[in-house]
Design a protein around this motif. Structure first.
Motif, PDB file in Angstrom:
ATOM      1  N   VAL A 249       0.836  -1.215   0.000  1.00 43.51           N
ATOM      2  CA  VAL A 249       0.000   0.000   0.000  1.00 43.51           C
ATOM      3  C   VAL A 249       0.862   1.253   0.000  1.00 43.51           C
ATOM      4  O   VAL A 249       0.421   2.328   0.401  1.00 43.51           O
ATOM      5  CB  VAL A 249      -0.957   0.002   1.217  1.00 43.51           C
ATOM      6  N   THR A 250       2.122   1.116  -0.459  1.00 44.20           N
ATOM      7  CA  THR A 250       3.051   2.248  -0.434  1.00 44.20           C
ATOM      8  C   THR A 250       2.501   3.441  -1.210  1.00 44.20           C
ATOM      9  O   THR A 250       2.534   4.587  -0.730  1.00 44.20           O
ATOM     10  CB  THR A 250       4.405   1.830  -1.026  1.00 44.20           C
ATOM     11  N   GLY A 251       1.987   3.191  -2.412  1.00 43.67           N
ATOM     12  CA  GLY A 251       1.453   4.289  -3.229  1.00 43.67           C
ATOM     13  C   GLY A 251       0.312   5.010  -2.540  1.00 43.67           C
ATOM     14  O   GLY A 251       0.236   6.253  -2.551  1.00 43.67           O
ATOM     15  N   HIS A 252      -0.576   4.244  -1.923  1.00 44.64           N
ATOM     16  CA  HIS A 252      -1.715   4.846  -1.217  1.00 44.64           C
ATOM     17  C   HIS A 252      -1.253   5.720  -0.060  1.00 44.64           C
ATOM     18  O   HIS A 252      -1.743   6.848   0.128  1.00 44.64           O
ATOM     19  CB  HIS A 252      -2.635   3.729  -0.712  1.00 44.64           C
ATOM     20  N   VAL A 253      -0.290   5.210   0.727  1.00 47.91           N
ATOM     21  CA  VAL A 253       0.197   5.965   1.893  1.00 47.91           C
ATOM     22  C   VAL A 253       0.888   7.245   1.454  1.00 47.91           C
ATOM     23  O   VAL A 253       0.665   8.335   2.029  1.00 47.91           O
ATOM     24  CB  VAL A 253       1.140   5.082   2.725  1.00 47.91           C
ATOM     25  N   ARG A 254       1.727   7.166   0.420  1.00 47.14           N
ATOM     26  CA  ARG A 254       2.450   8.355  -0.036  1.00 47.14           C
ATOM     27  C   ARG A 254       1.498   9.396  -0.601  1.00 47.14           C
ATOM     28  O   ARG A 254       1.674  10.613  -0.382  1.00 47.14           O
ATOM     29  CB  ARG A 254       3.485   7.945  -1.079  1.00 47.14           C
TER      30      ARG A 254
ATOM     31  N   ARG B   5      -1.653   9.841   0.267  1.00 49.35           N
ATOM     32  CA  ARG B   5      -2.392  10.441   1.381  1.00 49.35           C
ATOM     33  C   ARG B   5      -1.523  11.430   2.134  1.00 49.35           C
ATOM     34  O   ARG B   5      -1.969  12.524   2.499  1.00 49.35           O
ATOM     35  CB  ARG B   5      -2.880   9.336   2.324  1.00 49.35           C
ATOM     36  N   ARG B   6      -0.259  11.048   2.352  1.00 50.05           N
ATOM     37  CA  ARG B   6       0.632  11.951   3.098  1.00 50.05           C
ATOM     38  C   ARG B   6       0.925  13.213   2.299  1.00 50.05           C
ATOM     39  O   ARG B   6       1.014  14.306   2.861  1.00 50.05           O
ATOM     40  CB  ARG B   6       1.927  11.211   3.438  1.00 50.05           C
ATOM     41  N   ALA B   7       1.077  13.043   0.983  1.00 46.69           N
ATOM     42  CA  ALA B   7       1.326  14.224   0.148  1.00 46.69           C
ATOM     43  C   ALA B   7       0.123  15.162   0.185  1.00 46.69           C
ATOM     44  O   ALA B   7       0.265  16.391   0.244  1.00 46.69           O
ATOM     45  CB  ALA B   7       1.613  13.791  -1.286  1.00 46.69           C
ATOM     46  N   GLY B   8      -1.080  14.593   0.186  1.00 46.68           N
ATOM     47  CA  GLY B   8      -2.283  15.411   0.270  1.00 46.68           C
ATOM     48  C   GLY B   8      -2.383  16.143   1.582  1.00 46.68           C
ATOM     49  O   GLY B   8      -2.791  17.316   1.643  1.00 46.68           O
ATOM     50  N   ASN B   9      -1.988  15.474   2.689  1.00 42.42           N
ATOM     51  CA  ASN B   9      -2.055  16.107   4.011  1.00 42.42           C
ATOM     52  C   ASN B   9      -1.097  17.278   4.131  1.00 42.42           C
ATOM     53  O   ASN B   9      -1.381  18.272   4.794  1.00 42.42           O
ATOM     54  CB  ASN B   9      -1.758  15.075   5.088  1.00 42.42           C
ATOM     55  N   THR B  10       0.064  17.186   3.479  1.00 37.93           N
ATOM     56  CA  THR B  10       1.037  18.280   3.593  1.00 37.93           C
ATOM     57  C   THR B  10       0.666  19.467   2.718  1.00 37.93           C
ATOM     58  O   THR B  10       1.073  20.599   2.986  1.00 37.93           O
ATOM     59  CB  THR B  10       2.444  17.785   3.186  1.00 37.93           C
ATOM     60  N   GLN B  11      -0.132  19.233   1.680  1.00 37.16           N
ATOM     61  CA  GLN B  11      -0.495  20.326   0.778  1.00 37.16           C
ATOM     62  C   GLN B  11      -1.667  21.164   1.298  1.00 37.16           C
ATOM     63  O   GLN B  11      -1.807  22.325   0.966  1.00 37.16           O
ATOM     64  CB  GLN B  11      -0.855  19.765  -0.599  1.00 37.16           C
ATOM     65  N   VAL B  12      -2.524  20.573   2.136  1.00 33.07           N
ATOM     66  CA  VAL B  12      -3.709  21.286   2.616  1.00 33.07           C
ATOM     67  C   VAL B  12      -3.359  22.539   3.410  1.00 33.07           C
ATOM     68  O   VAL B  12      -3.873  23.625   3.137  1.00 33.07           O
ATOM     69  CB  VAL B  12      -4.612  20.350   3.433  1.00 33.07           C
ATOM     70  N   PRO B  13      -2.461  22.517   4.418  1.00 31.71           N
ATOM     71  CA  PRO B  13      -2.138  23.743   5.165  1.00 31.71           C
ATOM     72  C   PRO B  13      -1.561  24.829   4.273  1.00 31.71           C
ATOM     73  O   PRO B  13      -1.837  26.013   4.449  1.00 31.71           O
ATOM     74  CB  PRO B  13      -1.113  23.254   6.192  1.00 31.71           C
ATOM     75  N   GLN B  14      -0.713  24.449   3.281  1.00 28.83           N
ATOM     76  CA  GLN B  14      -0.122  25.448   2.403  1.00 28.83           C
ATOM     77  C   GLN B  14      -1.192  26.150   1.608  1.00 28.83           C
ATOM     78  O   GLN B  14      -1.168  27.349   1.407  1.00 28.83           O
ATOM     79  CB  GLN B  14       0.879  24.757   1.479  1.00 28.83           C
ATOM     80  N   ALA B  15      -2.189  25.411   1.133  1.00 32.87           N
ATOM     81  CA  ALA B  15      -3.288  26.024   0.354  1.00 32.87           C
ATOM     82  C   ALA B  15      -4.069  27.008   1.183  1.00 32.87           C
ATOM     83  O   ALA B  15      -4.441  28.098   0.724  1.00 32.87           O
ATOM     84  CB  ALA B  15      -4.208  24.907  -0.197  1.00 32.87           C
ATOM     85  N   ARG B  16      -4.305  26.702   2.470  1.00 31.70           N
ATOM     86  CA  ARG B  16      -5.056  27.598   3.336  1.00 31.70           C
ATOM     87  C   ARG B  16      -4.256  28.861   3.616  1.00 31.70           C
ATOM     88  O   ARG B  16      -4.807  29.965   3.719  1.00 31.70           O
ATOM     89  CB  ARG B  16      -5.388  26.880   4.649  1.00 31.70           C
ATOM     90  N   THR B  17      -2.932  28.753   3.778  1.00 32.87           N
ATOM     91  CA  THR B  17      -2.096  29.923   4.045  1.00 32.87           C
ATOM     92  C   THR B  17      -2.126  30.903   2.897  1.00 32.87           C
ATOM     93  O   THR B  17      -2.285  32.133   3.073  1.00 32.87           O
ATOM     94  CB  THR B  17      -0.639  29.479   4.327  1.00 32.87           C
ATOM     95  N   SER B  18      -2.007  30.389   1.683  1.00 34.84           N
ATOM     96  CA  SER B  18      -2.012  31.296   0.514  1.00 34.84           C
ATOM     97  C   SER B  18      -3.375  31.959   0.341  1.00 34.84           C
ATOM     98  O   SER B  18      -3.470  33.082  -0.113  1.00 34.84           O
ATOM     99  CB  SER B  18      -1.646  30.519  -0.755  1.00 34.84           C
ATOM    100  N   ALA B  19      -4.423  31.228   0.707  1.00 32.12           N
ATOM    101  CA  ALA B  19      -5.783  31.808   0.601  1.00 32.12           C
ATOM    102  C   ALA B  19      -5.981  32.916   1.574  1.00 32.12           C
ATOM    103  O   ALA B  19      -6.710  33.892   1.343  1.00 32.12           O
ATOM    104  CB  ALA B  19      -6.837  30.718   0.776  1.00 32.12           C
TER     105      ALA B  19
END
Length: 465
Positions: free
Chosen positions: A443-448, A450-464
């Motif tokens: 499940v390596t692809g799935h975990v990576r 999901r983790r990549a998505g989690n790290t991108q969410v805070p950055q998107a909120r900051t720029s907004a």
């Protein structure tokens, strides 16, 4: 019968073993495991066997691309001069086969039953000579040789010396029966081996005799056969089992009802020589054209040194045959499953089987016979090692959704990968736990993702903001 393949199958120090067997299904399972141990580490297999056994092994082996199959009868014909194994012919016929099989770097495992064919013809000393020549090849080549003889070829003291000679020429000698006994035969006489078989046989599985037919009891029939193979008499149970009327069965030759001609020859040869058939598997043709799998117990009645008739008890063996076919199918499904699967067997939970997906997933080729932490040292003292023992001891399943492991990639660099692992207990027909099955999904692809998505969410909120 469960055989400990780790102890039985030869390693580098045990190139030549022999198995005396009473059950074809158990022999084929063991022989398939023997060949698979070579294939699992990039080796090759060579099978020199009867047509029935070749077909059975082809069904059980997960991959036959690196296995060569030869007919035992045809191969044997090239080795004999006046019925005796000739060493120059032996080397000319067998040597090139072994040289071709040994081209790769892996081991060569050879399953052979030519000696049994010689014994079936009554040429027991020729079988010993053939084993001696085979022993020379084991010493000269990098190979492991697994020979097989049915117990019925050694019915009495007349074969005692040949039995001991065959055991002596092998590095290991084993005897198995339909009762599940598995005996070390090195240094044993034929009389000792037979006595120990009886001592190991459970009372519930002692040799069977006709009994009153009741619901739930296996069907058993009885008939008598003349020295020429003509059926002299049959009881009602036998006629009902096969669907014939008296006049359609009695008075006819037994080869009208046996599917396998070689079994007819075996029955008549054994009984004419005064031998006994015990639990001999056979296939009988019913009146409606279907095949009935049976086990046969036959003995002869002599008067003034001449055979008068033979009495044969026929027991319906459909259930056991269906069970063997089910196990064979289960084995094929395991090896061809689209997910990684492995089986660990009691008592010390070593790998009994591992399909190619499992081996590829962890970059391991040689797994059979190893404990989990021997194959994957990074799991030592971890949750999986403890869970494996817990599942076997309690029967409770275990699952890890995201187990992280550092494994080398194709270039040898360490990379973290994630696996979902399910462990579940295996049970015997009697309800006893005798192993654990593992199903593993990468499940390596799935975990990576999901983790990549989690790290991108805070950055998107900051720029907004």
């Amino acid at each position: 019968m469960e055989n400990n393949t780790h102890d039985t199958f030869p390693g580098k120090d045990v190139p030549h073993i022999v198995r005396f067997y009473a059950d074809d299904a158990a022999l084929l399972a063991e022989a398939a495991g023997f060949v698979d141990t070579a294939l699992a580490v990039g080796g090759t297999g060579l099978v020199i066997a009867t047509p029935a056994h070749r077909a059975g092994l082809k069904d059980l082996l997960a991959d036959t691309r690196n296995v060569r199959f030869l007919d035992a009868e045809d191969t044997l014909a090239h080795l004999l001069v006046d019925g005796w194994p000739d060493e120059p012919r032996f080397r000319t016929a067998v040597g090139p086969l072994l040289a071709e099989a040994a081209v790769g770097a892996g081991p060569v495992h050879v399953f052979v039953e030519m000696g049994a064919l010689l014994c079936a013809r009554g040429r027991y000393q020729a079988a010993v000579r053939l084993e001696q020549l085979s022993e020379l090849l084991c010493a000269e080549h990098r190979l492991a040789l697994f020979c097989a003889y049915p117990w019925r070829l050694f019915p009495d003291a007349a074969q005692a010396q040949v039995f001991e000679d065959i055991c002596a020429v092998h590095d290991r000698a084993y005897g198995s029966t339909v009762h599940g006994a598995d005996l070390d035969l090195k240094g044993r006489s034929l009389e000792q081996a037979r006595r120990e078989q009886k001592e190991h046989a459970p009372k519930s599985e002692a040799p069977w005799y006709p009994q009153e037919q009741q619901p739930g009891n296996p069907v058993e029939g009885l008939h008598r056969v003349a020295p020429d193979g003509t059926i002299l008499w049959a009881d009602r149970a036998e006629l009902q089992m096969l669907g014939y009327h008296w006049e359609e069965y009695v008075g006819r030759h037994i080869d009208n009802f046996h599917v396998d001609v070689e079994i007819v020859d075996l029955i008549l040869d054994t009984l004419l020589s005064g031998g006994v058939l015990v639990d001999q598997p056979a296939r009988l043709r019913r009146k409606d054209g279907t095949i009935r799998h049976v086990r046969m117990l036959s003995s002869s009645c002599f008067k003034d040194g001449r055979l008068r008739y033979s009495t044969c008890i026929t027991r319906d063996d459909t259930e056991r045959n269906d069970r063997a076919a089910e196990l064979a199918q289960r084995g094929r499904l395991l090896f061809n499953a689209p997910v990684a699967m492995a089986i660990f067997m009691a008592p010390d939970l070593r790998f009994r089987l591992a399909n190619r997906h499992f081996r590829d997933l962890f970059g391991q080729r040689e797994l059979v016979g190893k404990r989990l932490v021997e194959a994957l040292p990074q799991l030592r003292y971890g949750a999986v090692e403890a869970a494996l023992e817990h599942v076997f001891e309690t029967g409770q399943p275990w699952c890890e959704e995201e187990l992280g492991l550092v494994l080398p990639d194709a270039g040898g660099m360490p990379v973290e990968r994630f696996f979902k692992i399910d462990l579940e207990a295996l049970y015997s027909a009697g309800g006893e736990r005798h192993g654990v099955i593992a199903v593993v999904v990468d499940v390596t692809g799935h975990v990576r993702t999901r983790r990549a998505g989690n790290t991108q969410v805070p950055q998107a909120r900051t720029s907004a903001g």
